[in-house]
Design an enzyme around this catalytic site. Structure first.
Site, PDB file in Angstrom:
ATOM      1  N   ASP A   1      22.877  10.805  -1.855  1.00  0.00           N
ATOM      2  CA  ASP A   1      24.050  10.817  -0.970  1.00  0.00           C
ATOM      3  C   ASP A   1      23.698  11.275   0.443  1.00  0.00           C
ATOM      4  O   ASP A   1      24.548  11.793   1.172  1.00  0.00           O
ATOM      5  CB  ASP A   1      25.163  11.723  -1.547  1.00  0.00           C
ATOM      6  CG  ASP A   1      25.642  11.241  -2.897  1.00  0.00           C
ATOM      7  OD1 ASP A   1      25.645  10.019  -3.122  1.00  0.00           O
ATOM      8  OD2 ASP A   1      26.002  12.081  -3.728  1.00  0.00           O
TER       9      ASP A   1
ATOM     10  N   SER B   1      37.802  -0.518  -8.742  1.00  0.00           N
ATOM     11  CA  SER B   1      38.836  -0.795  -7.731  1.00  0.00           C
ATOM     12  C   SER B   1      38.193  -1.149  -6.387  1.00  0.00           C
ATOM     13  O   SER B   1      38.749  -1.948  -5.619  1.00  0.00           O
ATOM     14  CB  SER B   1      39.804   0.375  -7.592  1.00  0.00           C
ATOM     15  OG  SER B   1      39.188   1.492  -7.001  1.00  0.00           O
ATOM     16  N   ASN B   2      37.035  -0.584  -6.090  1.00  0.00           N
ATOM     17  CA  ASN B   2      36.335  -0.992  -4.864  1.00  0.00           C
ATOM     18  C   ASN B   2      35.811  -2.417  -4.979  1.00  0.00           C
ATOM     19  O   ASN B   2      35.886  -3.184  -4.014  1.00  0.00           O
ATOM     20  CB  ASN B   2      35.194  -0.019  -4.539  1.00  0.00           C
ATOM     21  CG  ASN B   2      35.688   1.227  -3.832  1.00  0.00           C
ATOM     22  OD1 ASN B   2      36.030   1.186  -2.663  1.00  0.00           O
ATOM     23  ND2 ASN B   2      35.770   2.326  -4.567  1.00  0.00           N
TER      24      ASN B   2
ATOM     25  N   HIS C   1      30.725   7.059  -0.963  1.00  0.00           N
ATOM     26  CA  HIS C   1      30.769   8.368  -1.608  1.00  0.00           C
ATOM     27  C   HIS C   1      32.081   9.051  -1.232  1.00  0.00           C
ATOM     28  O   HIS C   1      32.463   9.057  -0.061  1.00  0.00           O
ATOM     29  CB  HIS C   1      29.576   9.218  -1.146  1.00  0.00           C
ATOM     30  CG  HIS C   1      29.536  10.556  -1.814  1.00  0.00           C
ATOM     31  ND1 HIS C   1      29.103  10.718  -3.117  1.00  0.00           N
ATOM     32  CD2 HIS C   1      29.896  11.789  -1.379  1.00  0.00           C
ATOM     33  CE1 HIS C   1      29.196  11.999  -3.444  1.00  0.00           C
ATOM     34  NE2 HIS C   1      29.664  12.667  -2.413  1.00  0.00           N
TER      35      HIS C   1
ATOM     36  N   ARG D   1      24.874   6.406 -11.135  1.00  0.00           N
ATOM     37  CA  ARG D   1      23.509   6.703 -11.558  1.00  0.00           C
ATOM     38  C   ARG D   1      22.704   7.141 -10.343  1.00  0.00           C
ATOM     39  O   ARG D   1      22.851   6.582  -9.257  1.00  0.00           O
ATOM     40  CB  ARG D   1      22.833   5.449 -12.137  1.00  0.00           C
ATOM     41  CG  ARG D   1      23.535   4.882 -13.336  1.00  0.00           C
ATOM     42  CD  ARG D   1      22.765   4.920 -14.619  1.00  0.00           C
ATOM     43  NE  ARG D   1      21.341   5.012 -14.535  1.00  0.00           N
ATOM     44  CZ  ARG D   1      20.605   5.755 -15.361  1.00  0.00           C
ATOM     45  NH1 ARG D   1      21.182   6.479 -16.296  1.00  0.00           N
ATOM     46  NH2 ARG D   1      19.296   5.775 -15.230  1.00  0.00           N
TER      47      ARG D   1
HETATM   48  C1  GAR Z   1      35.040   5.773  -5.859  1.00  0.00           C
HETATM   49  O1  GAR Z   1      35.957   6.766  -5.464  1.00  0.00           O
HETATM   50  C2  GAR Z   1      33.680   6.027  -5.242  1.00  0.00           C
HETATM   51  O2  GAR Z   1      33.756   6.622  -3.978  1.00  0.00           O
HETATM   52  C3  GAR Z   1      33.073   6.957  -6.243  1.00  0.00           C
HETATM   53  O3  GAR Z   1      33.489   6.489  -7.481  1.00  0.00           O
HETATM   54  C4  GAR Z   1      34.755   5.858  -7.347  1.00  0.00           C
HETATM   55  C5  GAR Z   1      34.684   4.510  -7.999  1.00  0.00           C
HETATM   56  O4  GAR Z   1      35.959   3.943  -8.117  1.00  0.00           O
HETATM   57  N1  GAR Z   1      31.640   6.965  -6.143  1.00  0.00           N
HETATM   58  C6  GAR Z   1      30.889   8.024  -6.403  1.00  0.00           C
HETATM   59  O5  GAR Z   1      31.335   9.075  -6.789  1.00  0.00           O
HETATM   60  C7  GAR Z   1      29.400   7.814  -6.198  1.00  0.00           C
HETATM   61  N2  GAR Z   1      28.674   9.020  -6.425  1.00  0.00           N
HETATM   62  P1  GAR Z   1      36.115   2.397  -8.522  1.00  0.00           P
HETATM   63  O6  GAR Z   1      35.292   2.162  -9.797  1.00  0.00           O
HETATM   64  O7  GAR Z   1      37.578   2.256  -8.796  1.00  0.00           O
HETATM   65  O8  GAR Z   1      35.639   1.548  -7.393  1.00  0.00           O
END
Ligand code: GAR
Length: 207
Positions: free
Chosen positions: A143, A13-14, A107, A89
Site C-alpha cells: 500500500d 462493487s468496484n 485502498h 492478497r
Molecule cells: C474496497 O473498499 C477496496 O478499497 C478495498 O476492498 C473493497 C473491495 O470492495 N481494498 C482493500 O482493502 C485492499 N487492501 P469491492 O469488492 O466491492 O470492490
C-alpha cells in the site's frame, strides 16, 4: 479498448463501476480473476459477458508459486492494464515488478495513513475528522506505491465502521474508473517511481 484484467476477492462493487462507467472502447475488460470461488464479483462479470477465472491460493504451497501461476494466467489474456479491485492478497516483489507501471490498486484510506487492514475502524479509533480512498500504482511496498488520486469523506458523529466503509466505497466507484481512464488515455504514467499526469509529477497525495 485497452486490454484490462481485473483481480477481485469479494463483492466486486468496484469491478461493477468499471463495467458501468467505462465504455468497452476505453477499457476492454478481457478477464476477471478471483482467488475465491464464492466472490460475488464473478457473477457480476458473468452477467456482463466477461470471461472469469478462479485461481485459489489454497492450491499452492506458498506466495511465490501462487503469484507465478497468477502471472501466467494474467499474461494469457495479454493485458495492457491490471486492476486490483478488492484483491485481498499481498503480492510478491517478482509479481509486482512484472507489472510495474501498469498495475493499479485502490485502498480504503487516505494513504500514507492506514496501510493494511481495518482502515475504517482505525480512522474511527483515531478520531479522524476525514477519511477516504486512494488509487495508487502498485510497488513492492505494501500500500505504499505512488498515489494517483484520493477521495475524501467526512467522519460523522456516531459513525459505525459499516456506515463509514460504505461512504468511502461510494466515492471509490467514481474515483477508480476516472483514474483508470486517465491511464488508458496515456495521460497517467509511472515515471522514475513517480505518478505523473501529462508528464508532470503529481503531489505525494495525488490529485
Ligand atoms: C474496497 O473498499 C477496496 O478499497 C478495498 O476492498 C473493497 C473491495 O470492495 N481494498 C482493500 O482493502 C485492499 N487492501 P469491492 O469488492 O466491492 O470492490
Amino acid at each position: 479498448g485497452c486490454r484490462t484484467v481485473i483481480l477481485i476477492s469479494g463483492s466486486g462493487s468496484n469491478l461493477q463501476s468499471f463495467i458501468d462507467r467505462l465504455h468497452p472502447d476505453q477499457a476492454n475488460i478481457v478477464a476477471v480473476i478471483s482467488n475465491r470461488a464464492d466472490a460475488f464479483g464473478l457473477q457480476r462479470a458473468a452477467r456482463a459477458d466477461i470471461a472469469t477465472a478462479i485461481l485459489s491460493h489454497r492450491d499452492f504451497p506458498d506466495r511465490v508459486s501462487y503469484d507465478q501461476a497468477l502471472a501466467e494466467l494474467i499474461d494469457s489474456y495479454q493485458p495492457e492494464l491490471v486492476i486490483l479491485a478488492g484483491f485481498m492478497r499481498i503480492l510478491t516483489p517478482g509479481f509486482v515488478a512484472r507489472y510495474e507501471g501498469r498495475l493499479l490498486n485502490i485502498h480504503p484510506s487516505l494513504l500514507p495513513k492506514y496501510t493494511g487492514l481495518h482502515t475504517h475502524q482505525r480512522a474511527l479509533e483515531a478520531g479522524d475528522s476525514e477519511h477516504g480512498a486512494t488509487v495508487h500504482f502498485v510497488t513492492e511496498e505494501l500500500d505504499g506505491g505512488p498515489a494517483i488520486m484520493q477521495s475524501h469523506v467526512p467522519v460523522l458523529p456516531d459513525d459505525s465502521v459499516e456506515a463509514l466503509a460504505e461512504r468511502v466505497r461510494q466515492t471509490e466507484h467514481s474515483l477508480y474508473p476516472l483514474a483508470a481512464s486517465l491511464y488508458i488515455k496515456g495521460r497517467l504514467r509511472l515515471i522514475d517511481g513517480r505518478a505523473c499526469l501529462d508528464g508532470a509529477p503529481l503531489a505525494p497525495s495525488g490529485l
